[in-house]
Each structure stands twice: as C-alpha cells, then as structure tokens.
Design an enzyme around this catalytic site. Structure first.
Site, PDB file in Angstrom:
ATOM      1  N   LYS A 199      -9.827   1.658  -2.693  1.00  0.00           N
ATOM      2  CA  LYS A 199     -10.083   1.194  -1.319  1.00  0.00           C
ATOM      3  C   LYS A 199     -11.533   1.494  -0.943  1.00  0.00           C
ATOM      4  CE  LYS A 199      -7.657   1.484   3.137  1.00  0.00           C
ATOM      5  NZ  LYS A 199      -6.464   2.095   3.760  1.00  0.00           N
ATOM      6  N   CYS A 242      -5.657  -2.973   2.557  1.00  0.00           N
ATOM      7  CA  CYS A 242      -5.423  -2.766   3.984  1.00  0.00           C
ATOM      8  C   CYS A 242      -6.683  -2.889   4.846  1.00  0.00           C
ATOM      9  CB  CYS A 242      -4.705  -1.442   4.196  1.00  0.00           C
ATOM     10  SG  CYS A 242      -3.754  -1.454   5.732  1.00  0.00           S
ATOM     11  N   GLU A 302       0.858  -1.197   0.000  1.00  0.00           N
ATOM     12  CA  GLU A 302       0.000   0.000   0.000  1.00  0.00           C
ATOM     13  C   GLU A 302       0.888   1.239   0.000  1.00  0.00           C
ATOM     14  OE1 GLU A 302      -2.359   0.717   3.591  1.00  0.00           O
ATOM     15  OE2 GLU A 302      -3.904   1.703   2.400  1.00  0.00           O
TER      16      GLU A 302
HETATM   17  N1  LIG Z   1      -3.792   1.667   5.872  1.00  0.00           N
HETATM   18  C1  LIG Z   1      -4.718   1.061   6.553  1.00  0.00           C
HETATM   19  O1  LIG Z   1      -5.851   0.899   6.115  1.00  0.00           O
HETATM   20  C2  LIG Z   1      -4.333   0.628   7.922  1.00  0.00           C
HETATM   21  C3  LIG Z   1      -5.299  -0.374   8.502  1.00  0.00           C
HETATM   22  C4  LIG Z   1      -4.924  -0.749   9.883  1.00  0.00           C
HETATM   23  O2  LIG Z   1      -3.851  -0.487  10.368  1.00  0.00           O
HETATM   24  C5  LIG Z   1      -5.910  -1.500  10.646  1.00  0.00           C
HETATM   25  O3  LIG Z   1      -5.643  -1.744  11.825  1.00  0.00           O
HETATM   26  O4  LIG Z   1      -6.969  -1.870  10.122  1.00  0.00           O
END
Ligand SMILES: NC(=O)CCC(=O)C(=O)O
Length: 296
Positions: free
Chosen positions: A133, A174, A63
């Site tokens: 996303k 993520c 990411e």
């Molecule tokens: N960049 C993200 O979306 C981080 C996601 C994350 O750390 C989580 O705990 O969920």
C-alpha cells in the site's frame, strides 16, 4: 454512441482485438473476517475453489482478509512474503483450483517494518506480483473516525502492474483509490483493469467508495474492481462492504451489499478500446501544459 454510417461494416469493427482474451469472469469475494487467522484463511481458500467452480478465471479477496483491520492487530498477524503460512495457502489454492488469485491484503513483516501488502498468484501457484500500500490511511474526522496506519505501517514505494494471460492489471489498496495520479500511471502502463482490495468504513464508505471507483474508471477508461470484507457491526473497525465492479463507462455492473457473498461478473475487454476511441481524452491531453510523471 456510434456515429451512423452507411458502410456495411463500421471501420471500428474491423480492428483486430487488442487482447488475447476478449473477456473473462471475475469473482470478488466479500469475506467475513474475524480474529481467528486460520479460520479466515480457510474460508478464503474455500471461496476461491467455489468461485472457480462457478467459472471465475480471476478471484480477488478483500483488504486485510486474514486479520481484523486495525493498527493494534497488524504486528500479531504479520507474516513474511512469500514464506508465510497465508501466502502458502494462497499459492496452493491458486494452483489446486487453477485460477489466478489476487490475494486481498495481509500485514507483511519485512525486517523491522510492516506493510499492508497484496500478493497475486497465477493458476500454477506462482507469485506474479506484490503491491505494498503506497498511501497510508491516516485520517481524522472529528467524532466520526480517526485512523493512523502510519503508527505501525510503512508505505510501499512502487506502482504495481502485472500481466495475466495477456491482460494488464494494476493494483491499489483501499486508500490508494483516492489518488488519481497512481491510476493514471497504471493506465499508461497498459492496464485495462484496476483491482483495489479495500475496506472503507461507515463514514467514508457511503459517500466515497463507489464514487471514487467510478471516478477512476471514467478518468482512465478501464474496468475497476473493488473487493471489501463483509460488515461486522461488532468489529473495532466496521467495513462498509459493497464490493463493486465498474466498467470503463463508469457504470456499476454489479455490486454486493454488506453481507458475506461473492460477486461474479463478466469483464468484456473490448469495452476499453471502444470507450477510448469514442471519447479520446487520452490523446487529447494538453501535455504541452501539464503531465503526470512517475519519478521512481
Ligand atoms: N483501509 C483504508 O485504507 C480505508 C480507506 C478509507 O476508508 C477511505 O475513506 O479512504
């Protein structure tokens, strides 16, 4: 795991393989990402070529691989997809190396809006897929971490799957990993691998990164690949690292630590059918009582 049988060949082994490829080698590139965009992109290109030289057929980046991760950076680093310079470099690298590239994510500009976007390039450099996303990372854990992607980013509204050499692959980014319904819908579309470029942090990473990856793999009985940036303790947002590959049993097949490195591992697609036939939860759901449906 298998029932014992006196037959010379168990009927399960007489089935034709469901995929044109029985397996392939994946590379998860755990890049060191800094403030210099062209350096980040050049490093990614170099690692794509190196991974191909080591036999990878699919290379995934983390990411936000061309920009530091943080709401204060997205606008400055954003580019249009696919006309921006980062996309151009990814397309060229995929074509020159002759490998499929899941291009991590980059901040995408589209009109007035910004997205956190993953692009996928086939081995001729053609854009195969784009995932924005869907679930923005908005959390508040007092005295630990507060983050609000929605301050600057818009959310995507499409589930994204694509096919490469007969293999169906699903994409999440993520925080998308926390949403089992999304993984379920991608599995329903025929995916045998889900790839999540991600950058968990030093609070949630140790607790949830591997756990969530394994949960998605066991729930949907497929392979899950998590590709993270390397850890930079001096960065504004410190990545947990630990790029990981998980098989359809939920077993971690390979993982990295927090340092810049590339994970190279074999994916055996027959495991997907094997696990699904041995533990047939997919056909045992009580869809007369509950269901997961895609609305748009
Ligand atoms: N960049 C993200 O979306 C981080 C996601 C994350 O750390 C989580 O705990 O969920």
């Amino acid at each position: 795991m298998f029932e014992t049988t006196t037959d010379a060949v168990h009927p399960r082994f007489t089935k034709k393989p469901a995929y044109p490829l029985s397996g392939f080698k994946i590379a998860l590139v755990q890049l060191a990402v800094g403030p210099d965009k062209s350096k980040n992109v050049a490093q990614a290109v170099k690692e794509i070529h190196l991974a191909k030289e080591k036999g990878a057929q699919l290379v995934a980046l983390p990411e936000c691989f061309n920009s530091p991760y943080g709401t204060q950076f997205f606008k400055e680093y954003a580019e249009e997809v696919p006309s921006g310079s980062t996309c151009h470099a990814l397309s060229k690298a995929a074509a020159e190396a002759g490998v499929c590239v899941i291009g991590g994510t980059l901040p995408e500009r589209c009109g007035e809006k910004l997205y956190n976007t993953c692009t996928v390039w086939d081995n001729t450099g053609k854009l195969l897929a784009r995932h924005r996303k869907m679930h923005l990372f908005d959390i508040d854990i007092p005295n630990k971490i507060t983050f609000k992607e929605s301050d600057v980013l818009s959310a995507g509204d499409q589930i994204t799957t694509f096919e490469y050499q007969g293999i169906k692959i699903g994409l999440g980014i993520c925080y998308d990993l926390r949403f089992p319904e999304m993984a379920r819908l991608m599995a329903d579309q025929g995916c045998s691998l889900l790839v999540y470029p991600g950058a968990f942090n030093m609070t949630t990473g140790p607790q949830h990164w591997e756990l969530l990856g394994r949960a998605r793999a066991v729930d949907q009985q497929l392979w899950v690949a998590l590709a993270a940036p390397a850890r930079d303790p001096a960065a504004h947002y410190v990545s947990w690292g630990h790029s990981t590959l998980i098989d359809p049993w939920g077993a971690v097949r390979a993982h990295l630590t927090d340092q810049p490195d590339t994970l190279l591992a074999d994916i055996d697609l027959s495991t997907v059918d094997e696990v699904r036939s041995q533990i047939p939860v997919r056909v045992q759901r009580r869809t007369d009582i509950y269901d997961t449906i895609q609305k748009s």
